[in-house]
Design a protein around this motif. Sequence first.
Motif: not given
Length: 437
Positions: A231-232, A257-258, A418-419, A424-427
Amino acid sequence: MALPHPAALRSAAPPPARPLSSRDRLIMEIAGLGPDPRLHLGTLLTFPGRAPGPDRLAEHLRERLPALPELTLRPDARRRRWEPAPAFDVRDHVHALTVPGDLLADPATALDAVLDQPLDHTRPLWGLWIVGSATADGFALAYRAHHAFQDGRAVTETVDLLLGPPSGRTPGRAPGRPAGTAAPAPRAPRGSALAAALREDLLPRQRHRPTDWPPARQPAAGARRAVLGTYDLGRLHALTRRTGAGTSHLTLAVLTGALRAWHPDTWRDAPAPLPATFALSVRAPDDPYRLLGNRGAVAVLPLPCQQPSPAARLESLRAEASAARLADLARRHSALFDRLPHWCARKGLKRTIDARRVPLALADVRLRADPTWQGTPARHVHLIPPSVPGQPLFAAWTTHRRQLRLTFLADTALPGLDALPGHFDRALTELDAATAP
């Protein structure tokens, strides 16, 4: 004053024997309950180009070894000590594997390949694996050590010295504290700290009724696999400027959150958080055996997965993982492991990592240097966490070249692994929106 190059330290004498600490003995005992590689940890690095041969890598390690005398010590379980290995040869610690696939596109292939490689207990408990690709350009270097031999902070400092800038480290001289999650070096424990250790670690209060978390009910297959996320780091830095929270607190909040999104039905009516162990280093900065043995503490953090508000989750974790709380825990664990009898330390650790109470483990460990091989910077850096007995998931992260690198390590039978990187990105996006002006 500049430190000498490691080659200039080649004549340095090996360190004398040192007793196994209570932590070292406890982890050896835990490792004996299952496959030993589950208590190994390390760091995986990928590079473009052609993989070096084992002899070439061993030659490089010999140049750096005088700055790392701890790597020449092996365990003597009968005498309960670390002792110099007779006829030590660094070449015995270099191994080579070949796997299919593109390791630069999918470094998890290399990580999975080294997960269960053994370490020889008649030698110092570390190794460096060369993982080459049979089908594509690129290779990986994986440093792994037994968790009794080194904790996460010692592992990353070792990688810094093996593959970082060739400035070296004078034996016995401690470098500055690396970035990452490290509790303040604890003061010598006194009577109140001993009492607190007895009360909080041997007779812990049940703060919440355990939540029925689905991964904790999943029967294990006995094999493990890793899923990686990148992630950035700029997204987290923007949140730091906006909220005043540190990168570690933000990562904990996003991970919470993830995990909430991973099993949403669990948290619809659950009143209690998800307890997780959070690894800390309490090694003193002037420890002459800085890279030897385990000097860790374990905080139990209640991850507020039951809390629907991302901002509220962040504030809760800032309080639970505050510097004051971690410093208090460091004092307690120094008393528990360094001052109390071994049976007390064993009981305290077993309660802390009991998978029935705490089904998840976390770690945040950072490198100080940018690792390279022959002048080429590493393309990826990922942590290789251990597996806590009975716990279905370990999540560990580091930062490298403006990227946050996450490793999710779990049993192969755990569904939906795998999800997690996508959750994590969406959280992270959700927390960003929730804290926007």
